[in-house]
Motif scaffolding. Sequence first.
Motif, PDB file in Angstrom:
ATOM      1  N   TRP A 193      22.897 -23.124 -22.689  1.00 12.68           N
ATOM      2  CA  TRP A 193      22.067 -23.276 -23.878  1.00 12.68           C
ATOM      3  C   TRP A 193      22.962 -23.162 -25.112  1.00 12.68           C
ATOM      4  CZ3 TRP A 193      20.520 -21.110 -19.395  1.00 12.68           C
ATOM      5  CH2 TRP A 193      19.273 -21.483 -18.868  1.00 12.68           C
ATOM      6  N   ASP A 194      23.307 -24.313 -25.699  1.00 15.20           N
ATOM      7  CA  ASP A 194      24.160 -24.311 -26.880  1.00 15.20           C
ATOM      8  C   ASP A 194      23.333 -23.988 -28.119  1.00 15.20           C
ATOM      9  OD1 ASP A 194      27.004 -25.340 -26.163  1.00 15.20           O
ATOM     10  OD2 ASP A 194      25.653 -26.629 -25.024  1.00 15.20           O
ATOM     11  N   VAL A 195      23.910 -23.182 -29.000  1.00 10.64           N
ATOM     12  CA  VAL A 195      23.247 -22.812 -30.242  1.00 10.64           C
ATOM     13  C   VAL A 195      23.648 -23.803 -31.316  1.00 10.64           C
ATOM     14  CG1 VAL A 195      23.013 -21.007 -31.982  1.00 10.64           C
ATOM     15  CG2 VAL A 195      23.218 -20.391 -29.569  1.00 10.64           C
ATOM     16  N   ASP A 214      13.321 -12.133 -18.854  1.00 12.55           N
ATOM     17  CA  ASP A 214      13.670 -12.659 -20.178  1.00 12.55           C
ATOM     18  C   ASP A 214      15.101 -12.256 -20.526  1.00 12.55           C
ATOM     19  OD1 ASP A 214      11.103 -13.556 -20.294  1.00 12.55           O
ATOM     20  OD2 ASP A 214      10.499 -12.365 -22.039  1.00 12.55           O
ATOM     21  N   VAL A 215      15.805 -13.165 -21.188  1.00 15.90           N
ATOM     22  CA  VAL A 215      17.187 -12.907 -21.594  1.00 15.90           C
ATOM     23  C   VAL A 215      17.235 -12.798 -23.116  1.00 15.90           C
ATOM     24  CG1 VAL A 215      19.568 -13.751 -21.552  1.00 15.90           C
ATOM     25  CG2 VAL A 215      18.059 -14.177 -19.600  1.00 15.90           C
ATOM     26  N   PHE A 216      17.899 -11.760 -23.602  1.00 13.83           N
ATOM     27  CA  PHE A 216      18.056 -11.556 -25.031  1.00 13.83           C
ATOM     28  C   PHE A 216      19.543 -11.591 -25.380  1.00 13.83           C
ATOM     29  CE2 PHE A 216      14.274  -9.310 -23.629  1.00 13.83           C
ATOM     30  CZ  PHE A 216      13.311  -9.733 -24.534  1.00 13.83           C
ATOM     31  N   ASN A 221      26.793 -12.634 -36.555  1.00 14.30           N
ATOM     32  CA  ASN A 221      27.281 -13.248 -37.801  1.00 14.30           C
ATOM     33  C   ASN A 221      26.178 -13.908 -38.600  1.00 14.30           C
ATOM     34  OD1 ASN A 221      29.593 -13.496 -39.365  1.00 14.30           O
ATOM     35  ND2 ASN A 221      29.938 -15.615 -38.735  1.00 14.30           N
ATOM     36  N   GLU A 222      25.174 -14.494 -37.929  1.00 15.85           N
ATOM     37  CA  GLU A 222      24.186 -15.263 -38.706  1.00 15.85           C
ATOM     38  C   GLU A 222      23.172 -14.412 -39.474  1.00 15.85           C
ATOM     39  OE1 GLU A 222      21.540 -19.329 -38.322  1.00 15.85           O
ATOM     40  OE2 GLU A 222      22.258 -18.382 -36.514  1.00 15.85           O
ATOM     41  N   PRO A 223      22.565 -13.340 -39.098  1.00 13.26           N
ATOM     42  CA  PRO A 223      22.391 -12.767 -37.766  1.00 13.26           C
ATOM     43  C   PRO A 223      20.993 -13.092 -37.228  1.00 13.26           C
ATOM     44  CG  PRO A 223      21.932 -11.124 -39.421  1.00 13.26           C
ATOM     45  CD  PRO A 223      22.172 -12.426 -40.161  1.00 13.26           C
ATOM     46  N   VAL A 224      20.927 -13.342 -35.924  1.00 14.45           N
ATOM     47  CA  VAL A 224      19.679 -13.745 -35.272  1.00 14.45           C
ATOM     48  C   VAL A 224      19.602 -13.067 -33.913  1.00 14.45           C
ATOM     49  CG1 VAL A 224      18.390 -15.692 -34.302  1.00 14.45           C
ATOM     50  CG2 VAL A 224      19.633 -15.988 -36.442  1.00 14.45           C
ATOM     51  N   LEU A 225      18.405 -12.681 -33.532  1.00 14.65           N
ATOM     52  CA  LEU A 225      18.123 -12.232 -32.179  1.00 14.65           C
ATOM     53  C   LEU A 225      17.492 -13.405 -31.431  1.00 14.65           C
ATOM     54  CD1 LEU A 225      17.652 -10.088 -29.932  1.00 14.65           C
ATOM     55  CD2 LEU A 225      15.521  -9.497 -31.112  1.00 14.65           C
ATOM     56  N   TYR A 226      18.073 -13.771 -30.291  1.00 18.78           N
ATOM     57  CA  TYR A 226      17.567 -14.884 -29.487  1.00 18.78           C
ATOM     58  C   TYR A 226      16.871 -14.346 -28.229  1.00 18.78           C
ATOM     59  CZ  TYR A 226      20.364 -18.178 -32.223  1.00 18.78           C
ATOM     60  OH  TYR A 226      20.897 -18.941 -33.236  1.00 18.78           O
ATOM     61  N   ARG A 227      15.825 -15.072 -27.850  1.00 15.06           N
ATOM     62  CA  ARG A 227      15.112 -14.736 -26.619  1.00 15.06           C
ATOM     63  C   ARG A 227      14.918 -15.997 -25.793  1.00 15.06           C
ATOM     64  NH1 ARG A 227       9.096 -11.861 -26.440  1.00 15.06           N
ATOM     65  NH2 ARG A 227       9.038 -11.393 -24.198  1.00 15.06           N
ATOM     66  N   LEU A 228      15.299 -15.934 -24.541  1.00 19.88           N
ATOM     67  CA  LEU A 228      15.026 -17.005 -23.591  1.00 19.88           C
ATOM     68  C   LEU A 228      14.040 -16.456 -22.570  1.00 19.88           C
ATOM     69  CD1 LEU A 228      15.701 -19.885 -22.517  1.00 19.88           C
ATOM     70  CD2 LEU A 228      17.412 -18.778 -21.042  1.00 19.88           C
ATOM     71  N   GLU A 236      14.327 -18.897 -28.363  1.00 19.90           N
ATOM     72  CA  GLU A 236      13.507 -18.517 -29.504  1.00 19.90           C
ATOM     73  C   GLU A 236      14.339 -17.673 -30.466  1.00 19.90           C
ATOM     74  OE1 GLU A 236      10.047 -16.451 -28.182  1.00 19.90           O
ATOM     75  OE2 GLU A 236       9.564 -17.924 -26.627  1.00 19.90           O
ATOM     76  N   ARG A 237      14.153 -17.919 -31.746  1.00 21.28           N
ATOM     77  CA  ARG A 237      14.862 -17.165 -32.777  1.00 21.28           C
ATOM     78  C   ARG A 237      13.948 -16.095 -33.370  1.00 21.28           C
ATOM     79  NH1 ARG A 237      18.927 -19.638 -36.038  1.00 21.28           N
ATOM     80  NH2 ARG A 237      17.747 -18.892 -37.839  1.00 21.28           N
TER      81      ARG A 237
END
Length: 392
Positions: A193-195, A214-216, A221-228, A236-237
């Motif tokens: 899964w490329d960002v 679920d994967v977190f 740096n951006e900063p964002v928490l991602y959830r798959l 998901e951002r």
Amino acid sequence: MRAAHDAIKHAATAWPTQHAYLWGRTLTAAKLSDTAEVLAGLQSFLDAGLGRSVGSDTTFRAFRDVPGFRALVAHLDSNIAPLARSRVVGRLADSTFWPEGVDYDPRTGNYYIASIRHRTIAELHPDGTSRELLPRHLPALGAIMGVRLDTKRRLLWATMSGLPQMEGFKASDTTLAALLRIRIADGTIERRWDVPLASKEHVLGDLAIGANGDVFMTDSNEPVLYRLRSGADTLERIVNPLFNSLQGMAPTPDGRLLYVADYSHGLLRVDLRTRGVVRLGDAPRSTSLGCDGILLDASGAIVAIQNGVAPARVMRYVLHPTEPRIVRAEVLDRNTALADEPTIATLAKGMVVYVANSQWEKHDDNGARNMKIPLTAPVLLGIPLPTSPVRK
């Protein structure tokens, strides 16, 4: 100088767990020869549960005979003294490996260790032998930072980012940022899964796996928490004003909450249903700033690698049962002889096992070696999980 001191004192008073402000207040007071403020500044540093080598610092030479100064120095020294409760539980032979993330497979006894420098993952076996799952320096791969094993589903997950510190770095590699699902048997990357590109280059750090699969992952740096979500195809951002420099995560077993370490803001609690975020209040005489990898122990306490203070240490933060705050902070380990740059931890065989000697300070921002600090072979240290509160 007085104006600068007053400004930083105001900041330290407003944010009494921010050690940079506390120390800045103390240094500016010393330059102003303000004895009362020097003592107050040292006391505030001590009140945050921190230590500092002050007795030999020439900045404070004029205050050495001031009543109360030596006692403060002794207390500050005790807060940085070695406290080695850990022991070596694993080693890799290659001193250039640059370890970062780690996880453990209880079925096989193998550890999985991510490499910043060589863009690979080492599988360390109980007998001390190892193999690397990915060929080193693959052009389509970035530095491997986080690695987590979903033991229920036999899946290995990893994060990668294009960083100058990886060997063979090219300017175009800054576009590399992805979540990887890897087949353990042969190292095949099953999914990626490329960002998408953003205004800031991505630094995808640690990972966490929820009880439901679920994967977190965090982008510091951006900063964002991602959830798959388990079985989903789309990342998901989750964003929030409290996010500044996201690091490790720890989901609760019931899937409701996710604890996140923010390097500059402290420990955060994310409600995964509402996406609401709150900062956990610090316990008295402690700070939760500068935490990297975190996890939850069986009691529900947060165990954190706190490498943003000097010396780095492993902390245990006991949480209030209903309120978003820490009620007690305990130092589990401060093994300065071996753990010069600890990063991320996992649970294994009744222990907290952590990467002891990463290499960020042994290279500059462009990846060149800092020859003043020797490389050492990667070491995993294990600390027995406490069954009762430990003393600081």
